[in-house]
Design a protein around this motif. Structure first.
Motif, PDB file in Angstrom:
ATOM      1  N   GLN A  57       0.940  -1.238  -0.010  1.00 20.44           N
ATOM      2  CA  GLN A  57      -0.006   0.180   0.013  1.00 20.44           C
ATOM      3  C   GLN A  57       0.855   1.286   0.139  1.00 20.44           C
ATOM      4  N   TRP A  58       1.964   1.060   0.484  1.00 23.49           N
ATOM      5  CA  TRP A  58       2.843   2.291   0.546  1.00 23.49           C
ATOM      6  C   TRP A  58       3.474   2.558  -0.769  1.00 23.49           C
ATOM      7  N   THR A  59       3.936   1.695  -1.604  1.00 27.02           N
ATOM      8  CA  THR A  59       4.216   1.711  -2.935  1.00 27.02           C
ATOM      9  C   THR A  59       3.224   2.183  -3.767  1.00 27.02           C
ATOM     10  N   ASP A  60       1.879   1.711  -3.510  1.00 24.81           N
ATOM     11  CA  ASP A  60       0.580   2.081  -4.108  1.00 24.81           C
ATOM     12  C   ASP A  60       0.444   3.733  -4.031  1.00 24.81           C
ATOM     13  N   THR A 155      10.009  14.542 -14.046  1.00 24.42           N
ATOM     14  CA  THR A 155       9.520  15.058 -12.544  1.00 24.42           C
ATOM     15  C   THR A 155       8.314  14.417 -12.015  1.00 24.42           C
ATOM     16  N   GLY A 156       7.316  14.156 -13.014  1.00 22.96           N
ATOM     17  CA  GLY A 156       6.078  13.707 -12.760  1.00 22.96           C
ATOM     18  C   GLY A 156       5.818  12.397 -12.246  1.00 22.96           C
ATOM     19  N   LEU A 157       7.006  11.453 -12.194  1.00 23.13           N
ATOM     20  CA  LEU A 157       7.025   9.979 -11.894  1.00 23.13           C
ATOM     21  C   LEU A 157       7.197   9.942 -10.650  1.00 23.13           C
ATOM     22  N   ALA A 158       6.186   9.337  -9.805  1.00 22.51           N
ATOM     23  CA  ALA A 158       6.564   9.007  -8.319  1.00 22.51           C
ATOM     24  C   ALA A 158       7.272  10.476  -7.526  1.00 22.51           C
ATOM     25  N   PRO A 159       6.390  11.513  -7.452  1.00 23.05           N
ATOM     26  CA  PRO A 159       7.027  12.746  -6.874  1.00 23.05           C
ATOM     27  C   PRO A 159       7.285  12.383  -5.362  1.00 23.05           C
ATOM     28  N   ALA A 160       6.498  11.598  -4.808  1.00 29.20           N
ATOM     29  CA  ALA A 160       6.680  11.447  -3.319  1.00 29.20           C
ATOM     30  C   ALA A 160       7.881  10.636  -3.034  1.00 29.20           C
ATOM     31  N   ASP A 161       8.401   9.860  -3.954  1.00 30.36           N
ATOM     32  CA  ASP A 161       9.580   8.872  -3.818  1.00 30.36           C
ATOM     33  C   ASP A 161      10.873   9.932  -3.931  1.00 30.36           C
ATOM     34  N   ARG A 162      10.545  10.810  -4.968  1.00 33.92           N
ATOM     35  CA  ARG A 162      11.682  11.900  -5.200  1.00 33.92           C
ATOM     36  C   ARG A 162      11.981  12.811  -3.847  1.00 33.92           C
ATOM     37  N   PRO A 178      11.804  -2.430   3.228  1.00 37.54           N
ATOM     38  CA  PRO A 178      10.494  -1.631   2.887  1.00 37.54           C
ATOM     39  C   PRO A 178      10.608  -0.358   2.246  1.00 37.54           C
ATOM     40  N   LEU A 179      11.578   0.569   2.644  1.00 34.88           N
ATOM     41  CA  LEU A 179      11.674   1.685   1.970  1.00 34.88           C
ATOM     42  C   LEU A 179      12.486   1.697   0.687  1.00 34.88           C
ATOM     43  N   ILE A 180      13.480   0.942   0.790  1.00 32.77           N
ATOM     44  CA  ILE A 180      14.116   0.592  -0.727  1.00 32.77           C
ATOM     45  C   ILE A 180      13.207   0.104  -1.922  1.00 32.77           C
ATOM     46  N   ALA A 181      12.629  -1.067  -1.344  1.00 32.29           N
ATOM     47  CA  ALA A 181      11.683  -1.834  -2.343  1.00 32.29           C
ATOM     48  C   ALA A 181      10.734  -0.897  -2.785  1.00 32.29           C
ATOM     49  N   SER A 182      10.114  -0.165  -1.772  1.00 28.66           N
ATOM     50  CA  SER A 182       8.853   0.669  -2.331  1.00 28.66           C
ATOM     51  C   SER A 182       9.316   1.726  -3.188  1.00 28.66           C
ATOM     52  N   SER A 183      10.491   2.253  -3.079  1.00 27.86           N
ATOM     53  CA  SER A 183      10.965   3.213  -3.938  1.00 27.86           C
ATOM     54  C   SER A 183      11.346   3.073  -5.066  1.00 27.86           C
ATOM     55  N   ILE A 184      11.988   1.515  -5.198  1.00 26.61           N
ATOM     56  CA  ILE A 184      12.459   1.159  -6.464  1.00 26.61           C
ATOM     57  C   ILE A 184      11.168   0.915  -7.322  1.00 26.61           C
ATOM     58  N   MET A 185      10.205   0.130  -6.678  1.00 33.98           N
ATOM     59  CA  MET A 185       9.064  -0.370  -7.447  1.00 33.98           C
ATOM     60  C   MET A 185       8.144   0.597  -7.691  1.00 33.98           C
ATOM     61  N   SER A 186       7.969   1.736  -6.847  1.00 32.07           N
ATOM     62  CA  SER A 186       7.072   2.761  -7.191  1.00 32.07           C
ATOM     63  C   SER A 186       7.167   3.375  -8.699  1.00 32.07           C
ATOM     64  N   LYS A 187       8.722   3.439  -8.740  1.00 35.71           N
ATOM     65  CA  LYS A 187       9.328   4.149 -10.083  1.00 35.71           C
ATOM     66  C   LYS A 187       9.006   3.150 -11.188  1.00 35.71           C
ATOM     67  N   LYS A 188       9.311   2.002 -11.046  1.00 29.50           N
ATOM     68  CA  LYS A 188       9.394   0.848 -11.933  1.00 29.50           C
ATOM     69  C   LYS A 188       7.988   0.644 -12.464  1.00 29.50           C
ATOM     70  N   ILE A 189       6.746   0.639 -11.421  1.00 30.74           N
ATOM     71  CA  ILE A 189       5.605   0.474 -11.871  1.00 30.74           C
ATOM     72  C   ILE A 189       4.995   1.613 -12.514  1.00 30.74           C
TER      73      ILE A 189
END
Ligand code: URA
Length: 425
Positions: A57-60, A155-162, A178-189
């Protein structure tokens, strides 16, 4: 909802609810949750972890903070690869055109190097004229015409992660799975790929120094991908020694072109072909042309040349070379028993191949050529490696980083990690 309640929930070891996750990511992106509150929450997550539901859900929520790209207009399935980063890891360069030559489309958003690991965009920018920034329309154009595109994320891609990644960088909260995994996967998805192969590096030159930590990161990312409908698999691969024989921006482009021409070091070729087969299988294209054949018949090289040209680059132009070189001789005759990836990575960085701050320029020609790899027999005085730099003042600190990073002895004492350690699906 209040940020402090979210922080206290995680501080006290409880799971965050879906509503809390949704709210805190949205409010942080809008600037309604302060940096000090988010950094406190990040530290609580680092210390207490997250369940599979929470991390998904964090990634989402991070994914939904920005745009999601859509490649449904393409007439072929999409596949991408992400590496957690290493020394001499130029695999994306030959891999993207290779997979495209076998029939899948590869939309690859890449990054720049920071610290001792290199970045794909810095490497490609050593090709005269090549441009990393493309609009979504240009990206689609390159992808449709050549089958592969490698460019910078908008810059519009996963701005929360940026925002969150920059905060984690200065608050000691990067190393949370969990923070590394969600950071990488939010951008890849968000990048919109239908399938994803993760190359999770293990060893001194990688984020994850041990197999159990790398396995946990890989399993977390595979679970996130699966939860989001992206067919995801991971390979754990060796980063106890550098990959290939060249480390540095233009040097790695040179080695990638050798691989595309049907040559190149055996570890780079083996990993490129293995990852390409995994990507094609994940994209549902198991019956496609075999990647080893696409290297041998020149079709991967044809895609590379078209892809470089489509982004303004000249694939025939001479690559930048550093003005100065220094050979490091073998201290004795025997077997090279150790060549530490981290030591070599830091030395290449000190030579100018990497940057200390995000805004620093890189030297395209700087880096290291390795004349021997662990297991090779060497003679005393024979060059073990050659350092390349724009000026000789860089050599002393590179030599200091290499102290204790290599060893010549009678026989191998510790076996290097296998190139591919494990597959996780
Ligand atoms: N790379 C990322 O994109 N995010 C992390 O948190 C770590 C590495």
């Amino acid at each position: 909802m209040h940020a402090i309640d979210v922080i206290v929930t995680k501080r006290d070891g409880h799971e965050l609810s879906a509503e809390q996750i949704e709210w805190v990511i949205d409010a942080y992106t809008k600037g309604e949750v302060a940096d000090e509150q988010m950094s406190s929450l990040a530290m609580a997550i680092l210390l207490n972890g997250m369940s599979r539901r929470e991390v998904s859900q964090w990634t989402d929520a991070m994914l939904r903070s920005g745009d999601r790209m859509d490649w449904s207009a393409l007439d072929r399935p999409t596949a991408d690869k992400h590496s957690t980063g290493g020394v001499g890891d130029k695999i994306t360069l030959p891999l993207a055109p290779l997979v495209a030559a076998c029939g899948a489309a590869v939309p690859q958003l890449s990054g720049r190097g920071l610290g001792h690991t290199g970045g794909t965009l810095d490497k490609l920018e050593s090709i005269p004229g090549w441009r990393a920034s493309l609009s979504p329309e240009e990206m689609l154009g390159v992808l449709s015409s050549t089958g592969a595109v490698i460019c910078a994320a908008g810059t519009g891609l996963a701005p929360a992660d940026r925002k969150l990644y920059a905060l984690r960088d200065v608050t000691g909260t990067v190393e949370s799975i969990p923070l590394i995994a969600s950071s990488i996967m939010s951008k890849k998805i968000a990048e919109g790929t239908g399938s994803l192969v993760l190359d999770v590096k293990v060893g001194s030159g990688a984020f994850m120094k041990t197999v159990p930590r790398a396995r946990e990161l890989a399993e977390t990312m595979v679970a996130i991908g699966t939860d989001h409908g992206v067919r995801t698999i991971a390979l754990l691969t060796a980063m106890d020694r550098p990959l290939g024989r060249k480390v540095g921006n233009a040097l790695e482009v040179e080695e990638s072109v050798e691989v595309l021409a049907g040559g190149g070091p055996s570890d780079v070729v083996e990993l490129t072909v293995r990852l390409a087969r995994e990507m094609l299988a994940a994209a549902g294209m198991s019956g496609a042309k075999d990647p080893a054949d696409a290297l041998a018949d020149g079709s991967a090289m044809d895609v590379w040349r078209a892809m470089i040209r489509a982004q303004g680059g000249d694939p025939d132009a001479a690559l930048p070379r550093a003005a100065e070189t220094l050979d490091i001789p073998a201290p004795a005759s025997g077997v090279l028993t150790r060549l530490d990836a981290y030591g070599v990575g830091v030395a290449a960085w000190r030579l100018g191949a990497g940057r200390a701050r995000k805004e620093d320029p890189v030297s395209f020609g700087a880096g290291i050529t390795l004349h021997a790899k662990p297991g090779d027999t060497v003679r005393e005085g024979q060059p073990l490696m050659t350092l390349h730099a724009d000026d000789t003042s860089r050599f002393d600190s590179a030599l200091a980083s290499l102290e204790g990073a290599y060893e010549v002895a009678g026989e191998l004492v510790v076996e290097p990690l296998p190139l591919v350690i494990e597959r996780i699906s």
